[in-house]
Write a protein that holds these residues in place. Sequence first.
Motif, PDB file in Angstrom:
ATOM      1  N   GLU A   1       8.499  34.227  -0.362  1.00 41.24           N
ATOM      2  CA  GLU A   1       8.675  34.909  -1.633  1.00 41.24           C
ATOM      3  C   GLU A   1       8.017  36.281  -1.544  1.00 41.24           C
ATOM      4  O   GLU A   1       6.922  36.416  -1.006  1.00 41.24           O
ATOM      5  N   LEU A   2       8.683  37.288  -2.088  1.00 39.95           N
ATOM      6  CA  LEU A   2       8.137  38.639  -2.092  1.00 39.95           C
ATOM      7  C   LEU A   2       7.003  38.716  -3.100  1.00 39.95           C
ATOM      8  O   LEU A   2       7.151  38.308  -4.258  1.00 39.95           O
ATOM      9  N   ARG A   3       5.860  39.219  -2.668  1.00 32.15           N
ATOM     10  CA  ARG A   3       4.672  39.347  -3.518  1.00 32.15           C
ATOM     11  C   ARG A   3       4.208  40.797  -3.525  1.00 32.15           C
ATOM     12  O   ARG A   3       4.322  41.504  -2.533  1.00 32.15           O
ATOM     13  N   CYS A   4       3.680  41.204  -4.651  1.00 31.05           N
ATOM     14  CA  CYS A   4       3.113  42.533  -4.818  1.00 31.05           C
ATOM     15  C   CYS A   4       1.611  42.352  -5.025  1.00 31.05           C
ATOM     16  O   CYS A   4       1.191  41.548  -5.859  1.00 31.05           O
ATOM     17  N   VAL A   5       0.793  43.057  -4.256  1.00 30.59           N
ATOM     18  CA  VAL A   5      -0.661  42.900  -4.297  1.00 30.59           C
ATOM     19  C   VAL A   5      -1.298  44.258  -4.561  1.00 30.59           C
ATOM     20  O   VAL A   5      -0.997  45.232  -3.867  1.00 30.59           O
ATOM     21  N   LEU A   6      -2.155  44.315  -5.578  1.00 26.02           N
ATOM     22  CA  LEU A   6      -2.889  45.534  -5.901  1.00 26.02           C
ATOM     23  C   LEU A   6      -4.338  45.355  -5.475  1.00 26.02           C
ATOM     24  O   LEU A   6      -5.102  44.651  -6.130  1.00 26.02           O
ATOM     25  N   PRO A   7      -4.756  45.944  -4.343  1.00 27.21           N
ATOM     26  CA  PRO A   7      -6.138  45.825  -3.894  1.00 27.21           C
ATOM     27  C   PRO A   7      -7.023  46.883  -4.563  1.00 27.21           C
ATOM     28  O   PRO A   7      -6.677  48.064  -4.580  1.00 27.21           O
TER      29      PRO A   7
END
Length: 115
Positions: A48-54
């Motif tokens: 699944e495509l995930r978006c991560v904001l570090p």
Amino acid sequence: MAGDNVQLHASLVTSLHLSEVKKWSNVELKHCSELNMTYLCARDQQQELRCVLPLSASHVISIDMLSGGLGQLCGDIKSFILAVVDDDSTIAYYNIFKDIHPPDLPNRETRNYKQ
């Protein structure tokens, strides 16, 4: 400029953790010019495509920033992952969902207090 370096460091540490420890694939570092932040897109183990904001643990985070960030970073998806990176490279992951709101304050009159 120092803030940019801190956020870039958080992005690189998170990228390494996602690809090497969590075994996510296609980890890509991207830049959002509207927010002036870097973020990551990757596929988890279920593809699944995930978006991560570090973000650095010292970064000031607000509900408005998180709810605005979802639309700016990820388009139509319903959630993103906030990765909070400490100075020692410890990472805490939080799922942030669309339409996040601050909690309602409890009504003092309806509380049951033991007397």
